[in-house]
Design a protein around this motif. Sequence first.
Motif, PDB file in Angstrom:
ATOM      1  N   TRP A   1      27.364   0.842   3.386  1.00 11.76           N
ATOM      2  CA  TRP A   1      26.453   1.894   3.833  1.00 11.76           C
ATOM      3  C   TRP A   1      25.779   1.506   5.155  1.00 11.76           C
ATOM      4  O   TRP A   1      25.658   2.335   6.064  1.00 11.76           O
ATOM      5  CB  TRP A   1      25.366   2.146   2.791  1.00 11.76           C
ATOM      6  N   ALA A   2      25.324   0.256   5.224  1.00 13.08           N
ATOM      7  CA  ALA A   2      24.629  -0.194   6.436  1.00 13.08           C
ATOM      8  C   ALA A   2      25.561  -0.182   7.639  1.00 13.08           C
ATOM      9  O   ALA A   2      25.156   0.202   8.750  1.00 13.08           O
ATOM     10  CB  ALA A   2      24.053  -1.587   6.211  1.00 13.08           C
ATOM     11  N   SER A   3      26.812  -0.587   7.421  1.00 18.15           N
ATOM     12  CA  SER A   3      27.759  -0.598   8.541  1.00 18.15           C
ATOM     13  C   SER A   3      28.017   0.816   9.037  1.00 18.15           C
ATOM     14  O   SER A   3      28.132   1.055  10.246  1.00 18.15           O
ATOM     15  CB  SER A   3      29.064  -1.276   8.133  1.00 18.15           C
ATOM     16  N   TYR A   4      28.088   1.782   8.113  1.00 19.91           N
ATOM     17  CA  TYR A   4      28.267   3.166   8.559  1.00 19.91           C
ATOM     18  C   TYR A   4      27.049   3.622   9.363  1.00 19.91           C
ATOM     19  O   TYR A   4      27.184   4.272  10.405  1.00 19.91           O
ATOM     20  CB  TYR A   4      28.475   4.112   7.379  1.00 19.91           C
ATOM     21  N   GLY A   5      25.850   3.311   8.866  1.00 26.62           N
ATOM     22  CA  GLY A   5      24.657   3.703   9.597  1.00 26.62           C
ATOM     23  C   GLY A   5      24.664   3.196  11.030  1.00 26.62           C
ATOM     24  O   GLY A   5      24.289   3.910  11.964  1.00 26.62           O
ATOM     25  N   LEU A   6      25.135   1.964  11.229  1.00 23.76           N
ATOM     26  CA  LEU A   6      25.174   1.380  12.571  1.00 23.76           C
ATOM     27  C   LEU A   6      26.258   2.016  13.427  1.00 23.76           C
ATOM     28  O   LEU A   6      25.998   2.475  14.546  1.00 23.76           O
ATOM     29  CB  LEU A   6      25.405  -0.133  12.458  1.00 23.76           C
ATOM     30  N   THR A   7      27.490   2.061  12.917  1.00 26.23           N
ATOM     31  CA  THR A   7      28.600   2.566  13.739  1.00 26.23           C
ATOM     32  C   THR A   7      28.491   4.074  13.963  1.00 26.23           C
ATOM     33  O   THR A   7      28.887   4.572  15.021  1.00 26.23           O
ATOM     34  CB  THR A   7      29.956   2.225  13.112  1.00 26.23           C
ATOM     35  N   ALA A   8      27.935   4.804  12.998  1.00 22.13           N
ATOM     36  CA  ALA A   8      27.749   6.239  13.192  1.00 22.13           C
ATOM     37  C   ALA A   8      26.694   6.514  14.255  1.00 22.13           C
ATOM     38  O   ALA A   8      26.822   7.462  15.045  1.00 22.13           O
ATOM     39  CB  ALA A   8      27.355   6.904  11.874  1.00 22.13           C
ATOM     40  N   THR A   9      25.642   5.692  14.300  1.00 23.92           N
ATOM     41  CA  THR A   9      24.628   5.856  15.338  1.00 23.92           C
ATOM     42  C   THR A   9      25.230   5.641  16.720  1.00 23.92           C
ATOM     43  O   THR A   9      25.015   6.441  17.644  1.00 23.92           O
ATOM     44  CB  THR A   9      23.470   4.872  15.114  1.00 23.92           C
ATOM     45  N   VAL A  10      26.012   4.583  16.862  1.00 26.86           N
ATOM     46  CA  VAL A  10      26.657   4.297  18.153  1.00 26.86           C
ATOM     47  C   VAL A  10      27.595   5.438  18.539  1.00 26.86           C
ATOM     48  O   VAL A  10      27.590   5.921  19.679  1.00 26.86           O
ATOM     49  CB  VAL A  10      27.422   2.960  18.081  1.00 26.86           C
ATOM     50  N   ALA A  11      28.399   5.900  17.573  1.00 23.16           N
ATOM     51  CA  ALA A  11      29.333   6.987  17.861  1.00 23.16           C
ATOM     52  C   ALA A  11      28.590   8.262  18.242  1.00 23.16           C
ATOM     53  O   ALA A  11      28.995   8.989  19.164  1.00 23.16           O
ATOM     54  CB  ALA A  11      30.223   7.239  16.646  1.00 23.16           C
ATOM     55  N   GLY A  12      27.490   8.541  17.546  1.00 24.60           N
ATOM     56  CA  GLY A  12      26.728   9.739  17.850  1.00 24.60           C
ATOM     57  C   GLY A  12      26.131   9.717  19.240  1.00 24.60           C
ATOM     58  O   GLY A  12      26.077  10.747  19.930  1.00 24.60           O
ATOM     59  N   LEU A  13      25.704   8.549  19.669  1.00 25.76           N
ATOM     60  CA  LEU A  13      25.125   8.431  21.012  1.00 25.76           C
ATOM     61  C   LEU A  13      26.180   8.494  22.110  1.00 25.76           C
ATOM     62  O   LEU A  13      25.879   8.818  23.252  1.00 25.76           O
ATOM     63  CB  LEU A  13      24.329   7.132  21.115  1.00 25.76           C
ATOM     64  N   ARG A  14      27.427   8.207  21.761  1.00 25.12           N
ATOM     65  CA  ARG A  14      28.514   8.271  22.741  1.00 25.12           C
ATOM     66  C   ARG A  14      29.126   9.661  22.859  1.00 25.12           C
ATOM     67  O   ARG A  14      29.847   9.948  23.811  1.00 25.12           O
ATOM     68  CB  ARG A  14      29.602   7.256  22.377  1.00 25.12           C
ATOM     69  N   GLN A  15      28.874  10.515  21.882  1.00 20.93           N
ATOM     70  CA  GLN A  15      29.386  11.881  21.933  1.00 20.93           C
ATOM     71  C   GLN A  15      28.611  12.690  22.974  1.00 20.93           C
ATOM     72  O   GLN A  15      27.468  12.374  23.305  1.00 20.93           O
ATOM     73  CB  GLN A  15      29.239  12.548  20.566  1.00 20.93           C
ATOM     74  N   PRO A  16      29.211  13.758  23.504  1.00 23.60           N
ATOM     75  CA  PRO A  16      28.422  14.671  24.346  1.00 23.60           C
ATOM     76  C   PRO A  16      27.195  15.158  23.596  1.00 23.60           C
ATOM     77  O   PRO A  16      27.218  15.299  22.368  1.00 23.60           O
ATOM     78  CB  PRO A  16      29.406  15.822  24.615  1.00 23.60           C
ATOM     79  N   ARG A  17      26.133  15.419  24.316  1.00 22.94           N
ATOM     80  CA  ARG A  17      24.873  15.806  23.674  1.00 22.94           C
ATOM     81  C   ARG A  17      25.075  17.075  22.844  1.00 22.94           C
ATOM     82  O   ARG A  17      25.472  18.114  23.370  1.00 22.94           O
ATOM     83  CB  ARG A  17      23.789  16.044  24.719  1.00 22.94           C
ATOM     84  N   PRO A  18      24.787  17.006  21.542  1.00 31.35           N
ATOM     85  CA  PRO A  18      24.955  18.192  20.696  1.00 31.35           C
ATOM     86  C   PRO A  18      23.713  19.083  20.766  1.00 31.35           C
ATOM     87  O   PRO A  18      22.640  18.658  21.215  1.00 31.35           O
ATOM     88  CB  PRO A  18      25.122  17.595  19.302  1.00 31.35           C
ATOM     89  N   ASP A  19      23.847  20.288  20.254  1.00 32.51           N
ATOM     90  CA  ASP A  19      22.692  21.175  20.140  1.00 32.51           C
ATOM     91  C   ASP A  19      21.902  20.905  18.865  1.00 32.51           C
ATOM     92  O   ASP A  19      20.702  21.178  18.806  1.00 32.51           O
ATOM     93  CB  ASP A  19      23.159  22.634  20.163  1.00 32.51           C
ATOM     94  N   VAL A  20      22.598  20.393  17.834  1.00 30.01           N
ATOM     95  CA  VAL A  20      21.959  20.061  16.567  1.00 30.01           C
ATOM     96  C   VAL A  20      22.639  18.822  15.994  1.00 30.01           C
ATOM     97  O   VAL A  20      23.865  18.670  16.122  1.00 30.01           O
ATOM     98  CB  VAL A  20      22.067  21.220  15.537  1.00 30.01           C
ATOM     99  N   VAL A  21      21.856  17.940  15.372  1.00 31.83           N
ATOM    100  CA  VAL A  21      22.396  16.823  14.593  1.00 31.83           C
ATOM    101  C   VAL A  21      22.161  17.126  13.117  1.00 31.83           C
ATOM    102  O   VAL A  21      21.036  17.442  12.716  1.00 31.83           O
ATOM    103  CB  VAL A  21      21.736  15.485  14.973  1.00 31.83           C
ATOM    104  N   TYR A  22      23.239  17.017  12.323  1.00 28.32           N
ATOM    105  CA  TYR A  22      23.212  17.380  10.902  1.00 28.32           C
ATOM    106  C   TYR A  22      23.701  16.166  10.124  1.00 28.32           C
ATOM    107  O   TYR A  22      24.871  15.789  10.223  1.00 28.32           O
ATOM    108  CB  TYR A  22      24.132  18.579  10.690  1.00 28.32           C
ATOM    109  N   ALA A  23      22.812  15.528   9.363  1.00 28.00           N
ATOM    110  CA  ALA A  23      23.168  14.310   8.629  1.00 28.00           C
ATOM    111  C   ALA A  23      23.066  14.548   7.136  1.00 28.00           C
ATOM    112  O   ALA A  23      22.124  15.171   6.654  1.00 28.00           O
ATOM    113  CB  ALA A  23      22.257  13.153   9.028  1.00 28.00           C
ATOM    114  N   SER A  24      24.078  14.046   6.384  1.00 29.82           N
ATOM    115  CA  SER A  24      24.168  14.317   4.956  1.00 29.82           C
ATOM    116  C   SER A  24      24.072  13.036   4.143  1.00 29.82           C
ATOM    117  O   SER A  24      24.700  12.029   4.470  1.00 29.82           O
ATOM    118  CB  SER A  24      25.495  15.032   4.670  1.00 29.82           C
TER     119      SER A  24
END
Length: 395
Positions: free
Chosen positions: A76-99
């Motif tokens: 879980w912790a590894s996903y939290g870290l790598t997902a954060t990095v991936a999210g910051l590398r994506q083009p800026r979204p209009d909304v962030v939706y986390a489940s």
Amino acid sequence: MTRRSVLVLNHFAVPPGHPGGTRHVELFSRLPGWTHVIVASRRNMITGRPQLPEPGFHPVAVTPYRGNGLGRVLNWASYGLTATVAGLRQPRPDVVYASSPHLLAGLSGCVVAALRRTPFVLEVRDLWPRVLVEMGTLSETSTAYRALERLERFLYRRADRVVILAAGVRPAIESKGVAPERIVFIPNAADPEDFVPSGDRDELRRRYGFTRRTAVYAGAHGPANGLDLLLTAARAVPEIDVVLVGSGVEKARLRAAARDIPTVRFLDPVPKTEIPDLLHAADVGVHVLADVELFRAGVSPNKVFDYMAAGLPIVTNSPGIVGDLVLGADAGSVTPPGHLAHGLAQMVQASPDELAKMGAAGRRWIRDNQSRTAMSGALGRLLATLVEGPDDAGR
């Protein structure tokens, strides 16, 4: 018209056509005027196989694990870290939706939304950490519980909207200080049009080896699923075959426990695209949960909606929100948690016409009340409110 974009963080999401959770693929792919990217684990949590990038689906590295110990927490912790990095590398979204279910996915979404200065939506699929206490995994006085409860409250404060899948969890979330108008109900759903089989029923039964009246459980094999209760029921009602399809940390133990029950069989997970064939070949769909009080009001089980959309009569051992749904739709039988054998026996005694009548009633209910298309419309209105304001969202 300018197309909006939404970044979806879901550790356990899978691409179309793979075994596993397809809620967000199905919901967001139906949104007109929106593009989406789903950030998920690079390894399918059900099959263990790699997941490759494709349009709208961005897998990230996570650590492997077995069982429910420290390895799973590190996953879980590894996903939290790598997902954060991936999210910051994506083009800026209009909304962030986390489940959820685990709160580190929510924390990742909160961080990305804050740094990208976009609205943040938190989807609550399980009431963490309360469910861990009710299942006996955590003590309410433990340091871990107190830390998770503080994180839960923090995420509720930061979220612009909190999406719930079961109406019964609303009071619990409001008790944490979330204003009622910030809570949006978008449950799981299914469309009957997505459950048309590829072949004749007799042919499909031969494919799966169904020779007698057969009850199918299609879903996760974990502690919350209470599948020992299903094995006990199968042992007590030998007139019906019981087939468990899926995977999870409990599967190996369950296989061993069922070795002396000749009517029980286990199958590997199947892709979502094959589920219509599997359900069309079966006679009964089984929904089972562990005997946990929170599950009476706090679940929105995909498998129940899939059974209904496929026209399959249902047996569930979950009174409360699920049981009321099944009984209200005249779609099957509801038993107390430890009395699943009674429900299986009822399905043994029912005539083919009675089974068909229950299945047809469930299909009508899901089509008229809780289709995936209708839920996608509710999601679209929520997102539009966040980026355009309430007046524009209603246009």
